[in-house]
Design a protein around this motif. Structure first.
Motif, short mmCIF file in Angstrom:
data_model
loop_
_atom_site.label_atom_id
_atom_site.label_comp_id
_atom_site.label_asym_id
_atom_site.label_seq_id
_atom_site.Cartn_x
_atom_site.Cartn_y
_atom_site.Cartn_z
N LEU A 1 17.65 -29.46 -80.49
CA LEU A 1 18.78 -29.96 -79.69
C LEU A 1 18.45 -31.33 -79.09
O LEU A 1 19.26 -32.26 -79.19
CB LEU A 1 19.13 -28.96 -78.57
N LEU A 2 17.27 -31.44 -78.48
CA LEU A 2 16.92 -32.70 -77.80
C LEU A 2 16.70 -33.84 -78.78
O LEU A 2 16.91 -35.00 -78.43
CB LEU A 2 15.69 -32.49 -76.92
N ARG A 3 16.29 -33.53 -79.99
CA ARG A 3 16.18 -34.60 -81.00
C ARG A 3 17.55 -35.10 -81.41
O ARG A 3 17.74 -36.29 -81.65
CB ARG A 3 15.45 -34.07 -82.24
N GLU A 4 18.50 -34.19 -81.50
CA GLU A 4 19.86 -34.56 -81.91
C GLU A 4 20.65 -35.16 -80.77
O GLU A 4 21.42 -36.10 -80.96
CB GLU A 4 20.57 -33.32 -82.45
N GLU A 5 20.45 -34.58 -79.59
CA GLU A 5 21.17 -35.03 -78.39
C GLU A 5 20.15 -35.17 -77.26
O GLU A 5 19.87 -34.19 -76.57
CB GLU A 5 22.24 -34.01 -77.97
N PRO A 6 19.61 -36.34 -77.04
CA PRO A 6 18.56 -36.50 -76.03
C PRO A 6 19.00 -36.14 -74.61
O PRO A 6 18.15 -35.81 -73.78
CB PRO A 6 18.18 -37.98 -76.13
N ALA A 7 20.27 -36.19 -74.31
CA ALA A 7 20.74 -35.86 -72.96
C ALA A 7 21.96 -34.93 -73.06
O ALA A 7 23.07 -35.31 -72.69
CB ALA A 7 21.08 -37.13 -72.20
N PRO A 8 21.76 -33.71 -73.54
CA PRO A 8 22.91 -32.81 -73.68
C PRO A 8 23.43 -32.37 -72.32
O PRO A 8 22.67 -32.25 -71.36
CB PRO A 8 22.32 -31.62 -74.47
N SER A 9 24.72 -32.12 -72.26
CA SER A 9 25.32 -31.63 -71.01
C SER A 9 24.88 -30.18 -70.78
O SER A 9 24.43 -29.50 -71.71
CB SER A 9 26.84 -31.69 -71.12
N GLY A 10 25.03 -29.71 -69.54
CA GLY A 10 24.70 -28.32 -69.22
C GLY A 10 25.46 -27.34 -70.12
O GLY A 10 24.84 -26.42 -70.68
N PRO A 11 26.77 -27.53 -70.27
CA PRO A 11 27.50 -26.61 -71.17
C PRO A 11 26.98 -26.66 -72.61
O PRO A 11 26.92 -25.65 -73.29
CB PRO A 11 28.95 -27.10 -71.08
N ARG A 12 26.58 -27.85 -73.05
CA ARG A 12 26.05 -27.97 -74.42
C ARG A 12 24.71 -27.24 -74.53
O ARG A 12 24.45 -26.58 -75.54
CB ARG A 12 25.90 -29.45 -74.80
N VAL A 13 23.88 -27.34 -73.50
CA VAL A 13 22.60 -26.62 -73.51
C VAL A 13 22.86 -25.11 -73.56
O VAL A 13 22.25 -24.39 -74.35
CB VAL A 13 21.75 -26.98 -72.27
N ARG A 14 23.81 -24.64 -72.73
CA ARG A 14 24.12 -23.20 -72.71
C ARG A 14 24.67 -22.75 -74.06
O ARG A 14 24.35 -21.66 -74.53
CB ARG A 14 25.11 -22.90 -71.60
N GLU A 15 25.50 -23.58 -74.67
CA GLU A 15 26.05 -23.24 -75.99
C GLU A 15 24.90 -23.09 -77.00
O GLU A 15 24.87 -22.13 -77.77
CB GLU A 15 27.02 -24.32 -76.46
N CYS A 16 23.98 -24.03 -76.98
CA CYS A 16 22.84 -23.98 -77.91
C CYS A 16 22.01 -22.73 -77.66
O CYS A 16 21.64 -22.03 -78.60
CB CYS A 16 22.00 -25.24 -77.75
N LEU A 17 21.72 -22.46 -76.38
CA LEU A 17 20.86 -21.32 -76.05
C LEU A 17 21.50 -19.98 -76.39
O LEU A 17 20.80 -18.98 -76.52
CB LEU A 17 20.52 -21.34 -74.56
#
Length: 165
Positions: free
Chosen positions: A121-137
């Motif tokens: 995730l961090l390689r693709e999106e170095p600063a993902p939003s909180g909702p994006r992090v939760r979606e990934c997790l």
């Protein structure tokens, strides 16, 4: 008396954590099994063996993959990254350090899968939003901590990266 026909081994080349490996594998073996048993990379955990929990997540050509579901021979010619690749010269990656500082692990069983998922995730999106992090997790399961400390760890990597800029 019946005998089981012998399944011929398949020549398979994998680059794992930057190191090339030429293997002869039974075609029915999972990538997780080969990583753990043949290459002694035991950081990759095997939880459910059905792809539901994500504990076995590794990166194959940069993409998160459930290594319990992928046959090792299907990864022929691919670059595989396991959790062991994150620590360089004994130094934790910023994400591993953040997991430690945010208490984003308890029993640690699922942690390698989360680390590899979040690395992608961090390689693709170095600063993902909180909702994006939760979606990934949501792709992986943790039965101990809940997800708030893991989200905080990923977000703190974002903050430390911004502070270094």
């Amino acid at each position: 008396m019946t005998t089981t026909p012998e399944i011929p081994a398949v020549a398979t080349e994998l680059t794992v954590n930057g190191e090339p490996h030429a293997l002869h594998l039974e075609p029915r073996r999972s990538l997780a099994d080969v990583l753990r048993r043949d290459l002694r990379l035991t950081g990759t955990q095997v939880g459910c063996e059905t792809g539901a929990c994500g504990s076995c997540t590794v990166l194959v050509d940069g993409e998160p993959v459930r290594s319990c579901l992928l046959l090792a021979v299907q990864a022929d010619g691919c670059a595989v990254e396991t959790v062991e690749s994150l620590t360089v010269d004994g130094k934790l990656s910023p994400l591993q350090q953040a997991f430690s500082e945010q208490s984003a692990l308890q029993c640690g069983f699922c942690t390698p899968g989360f680390l590899m998922l979040c690395t992608a995730l961090l390689r693709e999106e170095p600063a993902p939003s909180g909702p994006r992090v939760r979606e990934c997790l949501s792709a992986n399961l943790c039965r101990c901590t809940g997800y708030a400390p893991i989200v905080a760890a990923v977000e703190s990597v974002n903050l430390s990266t911004e502070e270094q800029s």
